[in-house]
Design an enzyme around this catalytic site. Sequence first.
Site, short mmCIF file in Angstrom:
data_model
loop_
_atom_site.label_atom_id
_atom_site.label_comp_id
_atom_site.label_asym_id
_atom_site.label_seq_id
_atom_site.Cartn_x
_atom_site.Cartn_y
_atom_site.Cartn_z
N GLU A 135 0.83 -1.20 0.00
CA GLU A 135 0.00 0.00 0.00
C GLU A 135 0.87 1.25 0.00
OE1 GLU A 135 -2.88 -1.15 -1.00
OE2 GLU A 135 -4.08 0.01 0.43
N THR A 188 -6.64 8.70 -5.30
CA THR A 188 -6.70 8.81 -3.84
C THR A 188 -6.01 10.10 -3.39
OG1 THR A 188 -6.65 6.42 -3.69
CG2 THR A 188 -6.19 7.62 -1.68
#
Lengths: 324, 324
Positions: A135, A188
């Site tokens: 991530e 994001t």
Amino acid sequence: MTEYFDNKIRVFAPATVANVACGFDSLGFAINQPGDIVEAVLQDEPGVRISEITGENGRLPTEPEKNTAGVAVLALLEHLEETRGIEMSLHKRMPLGSGLGSSAASSVAALFAANELLGRPLKKGEMLPFAMKAEASACGSPHADNVAPGLLGGFALIRSYDPLDVVSIEYPENLCCTVLHPHIELRTEDSRRILRKHIKLQDAVIQWSNLAGLIAGLAKSDFDLISRSLNDIIFEPVRSLLIPGFDNVKGAAIEAGALGCSISGSGPSVFALSTTMDKAYEVGAAMKEAFSELQLDSDIYVSAVNKKGPRVLQPEEDPVQPDL
Amino acid sequence: MTEYFDNKIRVFAPATVANVACGFDSLGFAINQPGDIVEAVLQDEPGVRISEITGENGRLPTEPEKNTAGVAVLALLEHLEETRGIEMSLHKRMPLGSGLGSSAASSVAALFAANELLGRPLKKGEMLPFAMKAEASACGSPHADNVAPGLLGGFALIRSYDPLDVVSIEYPENLCCTVLHPHIELRTEDSRRILRKHIKLQDAVIQWSNLAGLIAGLAKSDFDLISRSLNDIIFEPVRSLLIPGFDNVKGAAIEAGALGCSISGSGPSVFALSTTMDKAYEVGAAMKEAFSELQLDSDIYVSAVNKKGPRVLQPEEDPVQPDL
């Protein structure tokens, strides 16, 4: 038909809904679809090779160091001091930049597959650091609110990052989720950038009171309390500006009987919770209709909350199909 | 010995610990002691008369409109359109300005007593608005995080003020509380004034993740999770500056085996949670000793979490006594 041997495996990992309205950067849950599929083969040579990526129009790099699935498995192999390696093909069955934990689904599927092929040296929870490393490589920070529920299934609370403390949250068995994925893409980073670094204390109190209510409602299967608690007064008002038609979609979901509706992760996908699959389909139809007024396309996925995270697939099994 | 008739009653209402580390303005729980005692008599004439106040050196006014117990019962009588009235004597068995919900204990005891004498027209939860009105008269805002657990017992979450939504939170039966009441006084206004009106988003995320962990830990009787979650990174660092010796007292409590320790309400009282009464006494002894190094006096109260809120006392029963 593909033949399966002990050194080859096919794994599905679920999409995840992070934030869950009031649990920003703290709470997430997994759903039975969409998700990603990884086919992996154990190799005698060390390292990771990504032989193929299908879906998402070849936008993802096959260099393992630039791909979340590759980064995660490389970290796993290094941790285990493995002399063997993994070759894999990644089938993106869910969109990038959708707010459904696309990168997490890839890395979780790859990690689970590799760990199985290596004789299951680690438990699922023990793979979390490697998924978080992936991530970090994808979005700059080692968020766990997609990878934790993705790996463990169900609802996962990230109580603390330092030290890492992930708590599985009880929830009612029959809770169902509808996801509307609008055919637009949000990065994001953009969706995070519009957030303020400071918030009003009085807003924070309202937000954490709702989160406390949501956790209590989930724990005692109190659907009415879950419904009353599914509010995000801080982030949704800002982030929803990036999602065309959000207010109409949310209104339609509530009108159709959803317990609540908010942005999935950083968007643009929108999720709604319902008490039955039938209701979740009705909610999905209402959301899709409301969104179609904008002349934009969308997919609707309806599923129960995913209980166990990644799982080994049968040879021809395909668990991902938009419902509407 | 006092004689008791149907038109006379003696009621105890418990002290309460608001905030509970990570649940600022949101969560509170009741304890079996200390608390306040109200003796009330039903009158044929309308209105409220406070005939006597013992304790706290006569600092509290007997005019009903200036006393939380009086304000609460006046509001109740008005709501019920009562032609009868209540005469009461209030026995303050806990200190003002202690952070233990002193004003709430008085109004809850008075409300419960009056409601019983009037034939119990309301359920406990239905009296909450009148207790909140009394809180507003005492401290300027209608906080519910003392009166809600005080009235209902156990842990109470104020999920929302508008509309009012109070949720009873499950907790482990054997949870015990130690309270250190330092013999200093803090005004709630002062303790609120030093708080900032904005907080960092990243701090808020840590705070609400801990609150979510606390609610989950309470719901599933996971003492280790409760312990890990009992952190207040926003308010305790600021408010504890007003409590001499706080860090030492907290350190001693943890060292002695408490699950956690923080400020009760806005202070100066300090609470700690433990898994048994024996442990709670040990924790109390350690806290008292740590505080005594400042040459300041203190009282220690040890009790289980109060389950039911106010209760009718036997004629000579006295439920309040410092343990150390």
